[in-house]
Design a protein around this motif. Structure first.
Motif, short mmCIF file in Angstrom:
data_model
loop_
_atom_site.label_atom_id
_atom_site.label_comp_id
_atom_site.label_asym_id
_atom_site.label_seq_id
_atom_site.Cartn_x
_atom_site.Cartn_y
_atom_site.Cartn_z
N GLY A 236 0.82 -1.22 0.00
CA GLY A 236 0.00 0.00 0.00
C GLY A 236 0.85 1.26 0.00
N ASN A 237 0.30 2.29 -0.66
CA ASN A 237 1.06 3.52 -0.92
C ASN A 237 1.49 4.30 0.31
OD1 ASN A 237 2.21 4.55 -3.16
ND2 ASN A 237 0.30 5.33 -4.06
N ILE A 338 -8.30 -18.40 -4.90
CA ILE A 338 -8.52 -18.28 -6.35
C ILE A 338 -8.86 -16.83 -6.66
CG2 ILE A 338 -10.03 -18.96 -8.24
CD1 ILE A 338 -10.00 -21.76 -7.05
N PRO A 339 -8.07 -16.23 -7.55
CA PRO A 339 -8.26 -14.81 -7.82
C PRO A 339 -9.59 -14.53 -8.51
CG PRO A 339 -6.23 -15.64 -8.84
CD PRO A 339 -7.01 -16.82 -8.37
N THR A 340 -10.13 -13.35 -8.29
CA THR A 340 -11.33 -12.93 -9.03
C THR A 340 -10.88 -12.38 -10.37
OG1 THR A 340 -11.15 -10.80 -7.94
CG2 THR A 340 -12.61 -12.40 -6.94
N GLU A 341 -11.87 -12.00 -11.22
CA GLU A 341 -11.52 -11.56 -12.58
C GLU A 341 -10.60 -10.33 -12.61
OE1 GLU A 341 -14.93 -11.24 -15.19
OE2 GLU A 341 -15.25 -13.39 -14.87
N ASP A 342 -10.75 -9.46 -11.61
CA ASP A 342 -9.91 -8.24 -11.62
C ASP A 342 -8.50 -8.54 -11.10
OD1 ASP A 342 -10.19 -8.57 -8.93
OD2 ASP A 342 -11.24 -6.69 -8.56
N GLY A 343 -8.20 -9.83 -10.81
CA GLY A 343 -6.85 -10.19 -10.39
C GLY A 343 -6.68 -10.16 -8.88
N GLY A 344 -7.69 -9.66 -8.17
CA GLY A 344 -7.59 -9.62 -6.71
C GLY A 344 -8.15 -10.88 -6.10
N LEU A 345 -8.30 -10.91 -4.80
CA LEU A 345 -8.91 -12.04 -4.13
C LEU A 345 -10.35 -11.68 -3.83
CD1 LEU A 345 -6.31 -13.26 -1.51
CD2 LEU A 345 -7.00 -14.40 -3.60
N GLU A 346 -11.18 -12.74 -3.62
CA GLU A 346 -12.57 -12.56 -3.24
C GLU A 346 -12.65 -11.60 -2.06
OE1 GLU A 346 -15.59 -13.14 -4.97
OE2 GLU A 346 -14.62 -15.07 -5.27
N ASP A 347 -11.75 -11.81 -1.09
CA ASP A 347 -11.77 -11.04 0.15
C ASP A 347 -10.34 -10.60 0.46
OD1 ASP A 347 -12.29 -9.97 2.61
OD2 ASP A 347 -12.29 -11.92 3.64
N GLU A 348 -9.87 -9.64 -0.29
CA GLU A 348 -8.49 -9.17 -0.12
C GLU A 348 -8.34 -8.51 1.24
OE1 GLU A 348 -4.89 -9.27 -2.18
OE2 GLU A 348 -6.58 -8.98 -3.51
N SER A 349 -7.37 -8.98 2.02
CA SER A 349 -7.27 -8.46 3.38
C SER A 349 -6.67 -7.05 3.41
CB SER A 349 -6.44 -9.41 4.24
OG SER A 349 -5.15 -9.54 3.69
N ILE A 350 -5.98 -6.70 2.33
CA ILE A 350 -5.38 -5.35 2.31
C ILE A 350 -5.99 -4.53 1.18
CG2 ILE A 350 -3.24 -4.06 2.13
CD1 ILE A 350 -1.94 -6.91 2.68
#
Ligand code: 2NL
Length: 350
Positions: A236-237, A338-350
């Motif tokens: 994160g930035n 398993i990544p979602t279509e946008d490349g992230g996770l279903e429940d990205e912790s960050i």
């Protein structure tokens, strides 16, 4: 004969299956069938009577044959129609979802780290997991008697051949290949081994990713700038980086690198153990001995190196509490990543 035909017609009108029709055919036209029986009776007739009789029996046989063929065709068509109506496919029904796999959480972390460093012009280099003592230890300023070898006990194939304890031998070999001429700018990911008892935070096999930059005029500030960019990309930035003095045999000076906690933003929480900082990697300026052993002039060249554990990064990033989850291949665990279509996770912790 007319009665035989009438009788046949009567029976035929009651037929509803092709099997019953075949039986009826045998009854009339088979070897012991009625029509065949009539033919056999020819021998009892006079020569004058024979032609007319024969013609009649033939007519009867032809009529019966064509009746049977006609009905057979009708029944066959009925059967087909029945099958076709029963086997219709409802194309409007929803399809069955295909189960798709995805990269292992460690692979995702390694891929992300590689992508970042490729963007900075690094090359990815892989090497042997079974290594020589020389490249794993000696060339990294860890001679046979060195006390730091204690912390890196491993699996020995023989006195001189072992399972590598870090990916540094790939870097040592790369430096040697360059024959004293820079620059070198590489990232080395891969499996490594230690003699360790497995528990929630230790595994005898884990992964490491190391980076090495050797060129003229490389300073600690280059290392810090690189790691600051890295921390922001991965966590994160708003992340900040903190260097603490440390010791590694292959770097001088050596540092531990902390990033400000991505969960509590530095306030203190369970992830950062209330400190606001998370230790994420070790690093330092390449020890002159390492450069010299690989054939580089350490008065002309300098470099920085760093190493981190993708297992630990995955555990921090995805909130995994036991390292053994990463290595036991339970699909209920793996499927969560398993990544979602946008490349992230279903429940990205960050
Ligand atoms: C850690 C620390 C580190 C290196 C790895 C390295 C490699 C060469 C020369 C000098 Cl060829 N250094 N690698 C340097 C510092 C730290 O790893 O905590 N790893 C998980």
């Amino acid at each position: 004969m007319t009665t035989i035909y009438d009788e046949f017609k009567e029976k035929l009108s009651n037929i509803t299956s092709r099997q019953a029709l075949a039986d009826l055919k045998v009854q009339y036209l088979g070897k012991k069938g009625q029509v065949t029986g009539l033919m056999k009776e020819m021998k009892n007739l006079s020569n004058e009577e024979k032609p007319a009789y024969g013609q009649k029996v033939n007519e009867l046989r032809q009529n019966i044959t064509s009746d049977i063929d006609r009905i057979d065709e009708e029944l066959h068509k009925e059967e087909l129609d029945k099958i076709l109506s029963e086997e219709t496919i409802d194309v409007t029904l929803p399809g069955r979802a295909k189960e798709i796999g995805g990269p292992h959480p460690i692979t995702r972390i390694i891929d992300d780290i590689e992508d970042f460093f490729i963007g900075l012009g690094y090359e990815i280099k892989e090497g042997f997991e079974v290594e020589q003592d020389y490249y794993n230890f000696e060339a990294l300023n860890l001679p046979k008697s060195h006390p730091a070898r204690d912390m890196q006990d491993t699996f020995y194939i023989s006195e001189e051949i072992l399972l590598r304890t870090h990916t540094s031998p790939v870097q040592a070999r790369t430096l040697e290949e360059k024959k004293g001429v820079g620059p070198v700018k590489i990232i080395c990911p891969g499996k490594v081994y230690r003699r360790d008892s497995d528990d929630a935070t230790h595994s005898h096999q884990f992964t490491q990713i190391e980076g090495l930059v050797v060129d003229k005029n490389i300073h600690l500030s280059d290392l810090k700038g690189t790691l600051e960019l890295f921390a922001k990309k991965m966590f994160g930035n708003e992340r900040q980086v903190r260097l603490r003095p440390s010791y590694f045999p292959f770097t001088e000076p050596s540092v531990e690198v902390d990033i400000s906690c991505f969960k509590c933003k530095g306030a203190g929480c369970n992830v950062c153990k209330q400190s606001g900082w998370i230790e994420i990697l070790g690093a330092g300026m390449v020890h002159p001995n390492v450069l010299e052993m690989a054939g580089f002039d350490s008065t002309e060249y300098s470099g920085f190196a760093f190493g981190m554990g993708p297992d630990r990064v995955a555990m921090l990033k995805y909130g995994i509490e036991d390292i053994r989850h990463l290595y036991t291949n339970d699909l209920r665990f793996i499927d969560q990543f398993i990544p979602t279509e946008d490349g992230g996770l279903e429940d990205e912790s960050i």
